[in-house]
Design a protein around this motif. Structure first.
Motif, PDB file in Angstrom:
ATOM      1  N   GLY A  33      22.076  40.970 134.923  1.00  0.00           N
ATOM      2  CA  GLY A  33      23.317  40.935 135.686  1.00  0.00           C
ATOM      3  C   GLY A  33      24.282  39.844 135.283  1.00  0.00           C
ATOM      4  O   GLY A  33      25.370  39.760 135.841  1.00  0.00           O
ATOM      5  N   ASN A  34      23.905  39.010 134.329  1.00  0.00           N
ATOM      6  CA  ASN A  34      24.840  37.967 133.932  1.00  0.00           C
ATOM      7  C   ASN A  34      24.860  37.830 132.413  1.00  0.00           C
ATOM      8  O   ASN A  34      23.982  38.324 131.699  1.00  0.00           O
ATOM      9  CB  ASN A  34      24.490  36.627 134.604  1.00  0.00           C
ATOM     10  CG  ASN A  34      23.129  36.108 134.207  1.00  0.00           C
ATOM     11  OD1 ASN A  34      22.836  35.948 133.031  1.00  0.00           O
ATOM     12  ND2 ASN A  34      22.281  35.838 135.195  1.00  0.00           N
ATOM     13  N   LEU A  35      25.863  37.172 131.939  1.00  0.00           N
ATOM     14  CA  LEU A  35      26.088  37.031 130.505  1.00  0.00           C
ATOM     15  C   LEU A  35      24.949  36.291 129.810  1.00  0.00           C
ATOM     16  O   LEU A  35      24.543  36.666 128.704  1.00  0.00           O
ATOM     17  CB  LEU A  35      27.419  36.327 130.253  1.00  0.00           C
ATOM     18  CG  LEU A  35      27.877  36.205 128.808  1.00  0.00           C
ATOM     19  CD1 LEU A  35      27.979  37.579 128.165  1.00  0.00           C
ATOM     20  CD2 LEU A  35      29.205  35.479 128.736  1.00  0.00           C
ATOM     21  N   ASN A  36      24.400  35.275 130.438  1.00  0.00           N
ATOM     22  CA  ASN A  36      23.307  34.518 129.821  1.00  0.00           C
ATOM     23  C   ASN A  36      22.086  35.394 129.576  1.00  0.00           C
ATOM     24  O   ASN A  36      21.452  35.317 128.522  1.00  0.00           O
ATOM     25  CB  ASN A  36      22.920  33.311 130.683  1.00  0.00           C
ATOM     26  CG  ASN A  36      23.965  32.219 130.658  1.00  0.00           C
ATOM     27  OD1 ASN A  36      24.769  32.126 129.743  1.00  0.00           O
ATOM     28  ND2 ASN A  36      23.962  31.397 131.687  1.00  0.00           N
ATOM     29  N   SER A  37      21.742  36.236 130.531  1.00  0.00           N
ATOM     30  CA  SER A  37      20.607  37.150 130.361  1.00  0.00           C
ATOM     31  C   SER A  37      20.862  38.141 129.234  1.00  0.00           C
ATOM     32  O   SER A  37      19.968  38.445 128.448  1.00  0.00           O
ATOM     33  CB  SER A  37      20.342  37.922 131.649  1.00  0.00           C
ATOM     34  OG  SER A  37      19.954  37.063 132.681  1.00  0.00           O
ATOM     35  N   MET A  38      22.080  38.624 129.139  1.00  0.00           N
ATOM     36  CA  MET A  38      22.424  39.575 128.081  1.00  0.00           C
ATOM     37  C   MET A  38      22.394  38.912 126.708  1.00  0.00           C
ATOM     38  O   MET A  38      21.930  39.507 125.731  1.00  0.00           O
ATOM     39  CB  MET A  38      23.796  40.190 128.353  1.00  0.00           C
ATOM     40  CG  MET A  38      23.803  41.106 129.546  1.00  0.00           C
ATOM     41  SD  MET A  38      25.459  41.743 129.820  1.00  0.00           S
ATOM     42  CE  MET A  38      25.348  42.122 131.558  1.00  0.00           C
ATOM     43  N   GLU A  39      22.877  37.674 126.639  1.00  0.00           N
ATOM     44  CA  GLU A  39      22.831  36.939 125.373  1.00  0.00           C
ATOM     45  C   GLU A  39      21.390  36.656 124.968  1.00  0.00           C
ATOM     46  O   GLU A  39      21.037  36.762 123.781  1.00  0.00           O
ATOM     47  CB  GLU A  39      23.614  35.633 125.479  1.00  0.00           C
ATOM     48  CG  GLU A  39      25.108  35.839 125.477  1.00  0.00           C
ATOM     49  CD  GLU A  39      25.882  34.542 125.578  1.00  0.00           C
ATOM     50  OE1 GLU A  39      25.274  33.467 125.798  1.00  0.00           O
ATOM     51  OE2 GLU A  39      27.111  34.598 125.434  1.00  0.00           O
ATOM     52  N   GLU A  40      20.551  36.316 125.914  1.00  0.00           N
ATOM     53  CA  GLU A  40      19.134  36.076 125.635  1.00  0.00           C
ATOM     54  C   GLU A  40      18.473  37.352 125.107  1.00  0.00           C
ATOM     55  O   GLU A  40      17.712  37.313 124.140  1.00  0.00           O
ATOM     56  CB  GLU A  40      18.421  35.606 126.904  1.00  0.00           C
ATOM     57  CG  GLU A  40      16.978  35.245 126.706  1.00  0.00           C
ATOM     58  CD  GLU A  40      16.329  34.790 128.006  1.00  0.00           C
ATOM     59  OE1 GLU A  40      15.172  35.195 128.244  1.00  0.00           O
ATOM     60  OE2 GLU A  40      16.969  34.053 128.773  1.00  0.00           O
TER      61      GLU A  40
END
Length: 69
Positions: A33-40
């Motif tokens: 749900g957030n950009l950091n999770s998607m980048e990871e």
């Protein structure tokens, strides 16, 4: 199936397996749900693709060398 086609099929299957394995191990209970999770997730996929590429590097190199000749 020709030898080259079989090699690419093997690479495809192995890579798909390793990505699914990584997703199960690292993201089973996570929400993206957030950009950091998607980048990871993107970083983990790139890392997995790199590992798969290294595993088959020599075989692919030989395959492409054979195509040039």
């Amino acid at each position: 199936m020709a030898q080259g086609e079989q090699l690419f099929e093997n690479i495809h299957n192995y890579t798909k397996f390793k990505i699914v394995e990584m997703l199960i191990e690292n993201y089973r209970d996570k929400k993206l749900g957030n950009l950091n999770s998607m980048e990871e997730l993107a970083d983990d996929i790139i890392k997995t693709l790199s590992i798969c590429g290294m595993k088959y590097h020599q075989e692919l190199r030989q395959e492409f060398d054979n195509e040039e000749n």
